[in-house]
Write an enzyme that holds these catalytic residues in place. Structure first.
Site, mmCIF file in Angstrom:
data_model
loop_
_atom_site.group_PDB
_atom_site.id
_atom_site.type_symbol
_atom_site.label_atom_id
_atom_site.label_comp_id
_atom_site.label_asym_id
_atom_site.label_seq_id
_atom_site.Cartn_x
_atom_site.Cartn_y
_atom_site.Cartn_z
ATOM 1 N N GLY A 77 24.176 28.773 -9.307
ATOM 2 C CA GLY A 77 23.950 27.552 -8.538
ATOM 3 C C GLY A 77 24.416 27.645 -7.103
ATOM 4 C CG LEU A 78 23.547 31.170 -4.802
ATOM 5 C CD1 LEU A 78 22.791 32.169 -3.923
ATOM 6 C CD2 LEU A 78 25.015 31.554 -4.882
ATOM 7 N N GLY A 79 23.134 26.480 -4.535
ATOM 8 C CA GLY A 79 22.990 25.206 -3.846
ATOM 9 C C GLY A 79 24.228 24.338 -3.958
ATOM 10 C CG ASP A 80 25.809 22.532 -7.097
ATOM 11 O OD1 ASP A 80 25.867 21.440 -6.526
ATOM 12 O OD2 ASP A 80 25.110 22.737 -8.112
ATOM 13 C CB THR A 81 28.823 28.113 -5.399
ATOM 14 O OG1 THR A 81 27.607 28.866 -5.239
ATOM 15 C CG2 THR A 81 28.986 27.756 -6.869
#
Length: 403
Positions: A177-181
């Site tokens: 989840g790069l959109g979060d991390t």
């Protein structure tokens, strides 16, 4: 000089009002660095507690692997912020804190009467960090300001998905989840900068990270490509638009990545695959030439890799040319690098008779031993402890109500 034994942030108190992944990941990093992270949860707890995965013998199911992974090194306090008592208790905690982090939708804290301005009145030195899909009006009001957002939402809107995947195939989100991390890491950088300023100048501040903005910043290459060339970058698999060879190639038993865009690495690769003449061939003698003749370049590389196993390729190229096998998680568990760097750590899990494994922090300090990783907290496990520590006399809920 203060000891780093308990972590360099061991004098920083963080009030964690976050849920899901982006906010908890940010506060997890702070906890890994020694901060006292107090996770304030509603009576029903963070939504992620219920999402698993659960160990087969876990009958308690207080939380699963998802929650454990990003809520380690924290203490849990239950407060109902929809009540006067809960809000009063939070304000008492804020008075003793250095940082507040939240990732609610825009306006939620304001409607609760817990806006940045209200919290700053209670503690003028406070650093307040917000991670939202589309930012906060205090730094620039987006027309999407009130929209909800998840990882897949911002991967799509930021352009990341447009440049991820194979040509002529649908766009693909990244596995993790790069959109979060990624927004979480930007938030940590911003809030630590603000804490430094607060301690130097005595002035707190509001740190705003939009998930959309963070992912756009990470996709910087697409921006300058469009500006400099007018092109609209799209999916091109694992290859690179500016470097060659820079790709994932087939082996006899799987896949390996090879990157040799610099002439020195290219010459070493040519020698290793038995094609030294390619180092001076006009079609492949430099990166610009190799890009213009990508198919020819890559066919020479894959002709060699497809006849060898991943281990054989890595043994030949390792330490000379940037190379790596495409690992499964089972490979990672057996990797000597991962063991040497202590990147997998065992933690206790309530309701399970044996420790379970999560990814450890990648941040190491040469002058301090690794800090002990504490398991994620039970819901409200530290309510009485924290409220007593901060001399709070009014708890929104009795401890037994949180269990």
């Amino acid at each position: 000089m203060r000891s780093l034994a308990a972590g360099p942030l061991n004098d920083v108190v963080v009030i964690d009002l976050t849920t899901m992944l982006a906010g908890p990941f940010a506060t997890m990093v702070l906890g890994d660095l020694g901060a006292d992270v107090i996770k304030v949860e509603p009576p029903h707890g963070d939504f992620i507690r219920e999402q698993g995965p659960f160990a087969p013998d876990d009958e308690l199911r207080a939380f699963g692997g998802y929650f454990q992974s990003v809520n380690r090194n924290k203490r849990s306090v239950v407060l109902d912020l929809t009540t006067e008592e809960g809000r009063a208790s939070l304000l008492d905690l804020v008075a003793h804190a250095d940082v507040v982090v939240e990732n609610f939708r825009h306006g939620v804290m304001d409607r609760l009467g817990l806006s940045y301005e209200r919290l700053q009145e209670k503690n003028p030195h406070l650093v307040y960090a917000a991670i939202r899909g589309f930012g906060d009006e205090r730094t620039g009001s987006s027309p999407m300001r009130d929209w909800p957002a998840y990882d897949i939402t911002v991967q799509a809107v930021s352009g990341l998905m447009e440049i991820t995947g194979e040509p002529d195939r649908p766009p693909i989100k990244t596995g993790p989840g790069l959109g979060d991390t990624v927004p979480a890491l930007f938030a940590v950088i911003g809030l630590l900068s603000a804490v430094h300023r607060a301690r130097r100048d005595g002035v707190g501040g509001f740190v705003d990270v939009s998930m959309y903005d963070a992912m756009l910043a990470m996709c910087e290459r697409a921006v300058y490509q469009h500006s400099y060339t007018g092109e609209v970058p799209t999916r091109q698999g694992n290859s690179h638009p500016l470097l060659c060879p820079f790709d994932v190639v087939p082996a006899a038993d799987g896949w390996v990545s090879i990157a040799a865009p610099g002439n020195k690495h290219w010459q070493q690769l040519c020698a290793a695959i038995g094609r030294p003449e390619l180092a001076t061939d006009e079609r492949t003698r430099d990166n610009v030439s190799r890009l213009a003749n990508r198919d020819f370049t890559m066919s020479a590389v894959t002709a060699w890799t497809t006849t060898r196993t991943k281990d054989q390729i890595v043994e030949t190229l390792g330490g000379k040319v940037p190379v790596a096998p495409v690992n499964t998680v089972e490979d990672i568990y057996a990797d000597p690098h991962v063991r040497a760097r202590n990147m997998l750590v065992e933690v206790d899990h309530p309701g399970v008779s044996h420790p379970l494994t999560i990814a450890n922090s990648p941040i190491k300090f040469a002058d301090a031993p690794p800090t002990h990783v504490r398991r994620a907290p039970l819901l409200g496990e530290h309510t009485d402890e924290v409220l007593a520590q901060f001399d709070n006399t009014t708890a929104a809920f009795q401890l037994e109500e949180t269990r």
